[in-house]
Design an enzyme around this catalytic site. Structure first.
Site, PDB file in Angstrom:
ATOM      1  N   ILE A  25       0.817  -1.223   0.000  1.00 31.18           N
ATOM      2  CA  ILE A  25       0.000   0.000   0.000  1.00 31.18           C
ATOM      3  C   ILE A  25       0.847   1.270   0.000  1.00 31.18           C
ATOM      4  CG2 ILE A  25      -2.003  -1.105   1.054  1.00 31.18           C
ATOM      5  CD1 ILE A  25      -1.181   0.284   3.703  1.00 31.18           C
ATOM      6  N   ASN A  81      13.667  -7.423   5.507  1.00 28.75           N
ATOM      7  CA  ASN A  81      14.299  -6.655   6.580  1.00 28.75           C
ATOM      8  C   ASN A  81      14.226  -7.423   7.894  1.00 28.75           C
ATOM      9  OD1 ASN A  81      14.645  -4.471   4.769  1.00 28.75           O
ATOM     10  ND2 ASN A  81      12.563  -3.803   5.162  1.00 28.75           N
ATOM     11  N   VAL A  90       7.163  -3.970  10.529  1.00 37.87           N
ATOM     12  CA  VAL A  90       6.036  -4.890  10.728  1.00 37.87           C
ATOM     13  C   VAL A  90       6.637  -6.221  11.159  1.00 37.87           C
ATOM     14  CG1 VAL A  90       4.155  -6.136   9.598  1.00 37.87           C
ATOM     15  CG2 VAL A  90       4.580  -3.732   9.035  1.00 37.87           C
ATOM     16  N   HIS A  94       8.136 -10.691   5.922  1.00 44.05           N
ATOM     17  CA  HIS A  94       7.581 -10.422   4.600  1.00 44.05           C
ATOM     18  C   HIS A  94       8.718 -10.132   3.634  1.00 44.05           C
ATOM     19  CE1 HIS A  94       7.661  -6.672   6.926  1.00 44.05           C
ATOM     20  NE2 HIS A  94       7.833  -6.029   5.783  1.00 44.05           N
ATOM     21  N   HIS A  96       9.796  -8.351   0.316  1.00 50.23           N
ATOM     22  CA  HIS A  96       9.447  -7.300  -0.641  1.00 50.23           C
ATOM     23  C   HIS A  96       9.899  -7.745  -2.028  1.00 50.23           C
ATOM     24  CE1 HIS A  96       8.727  -4.020   2.336  1.00 50.23           C
ATOM     25  NE2 HIS A  96       9.539  -4.762   3.074  1.00 50.23           N
TER      26      HIS A  96
END
Length: 108
Positions: A25, A81, A90, A94, A96
């Site tokens: 987002i 990360n 977060v 995840h 990217h």
């Protein structure tokens, strides 16, 4: 986990039994997707040997996203990360997937 549970909306582009991929987002490139495991693992530091196959699946879904979205041939960058100084904000791992422009090195 809220995206996995569909509590907040996401533009999902790939879903498997174990992994979701969706558009970021707050994109940092013309193409920016996040690939996450459906099971919450807060950080790379929380991975165990039992997570080896799951982490591999994240990269295979990233490959699928790149091919599906049409930027695999031109190239893309994957980034995960870890921790505050690594840029993690977060705490659900995840991957990217960034593409659509020439990436710079060092990344910053």
């Amino acid at each position: 986990m809220k995206i996995v549970r569909r509590e907040i909306p996401a533009d999902i582009v790939v879903e498997t039994d174990d992994v979701l991929a969706f558009r970021d987002i707050n994109p940092q490139a013309p193409h920016h997707y996040l690939v996450i495991p459906k099971r919450c693992i807060p950080s790379i530091e929380d991975l165990t040997p039992e997570d080896e196959a799951l982490v591999g699946k994240l990269f295979l879904v990233a490959q699928q996203v790149a091919r599906q979205q049409g930027f695999a041939e031109d190239g893309y960058r994957t980034v995960m990360n870890c921790g505050r100084d690594g840029g993690q904000d977060v705490y659900h791992i995840h991957l990217h997937v960034l593409a659509g422009r020439r990436m710079q090195w060092p990344p910053g």
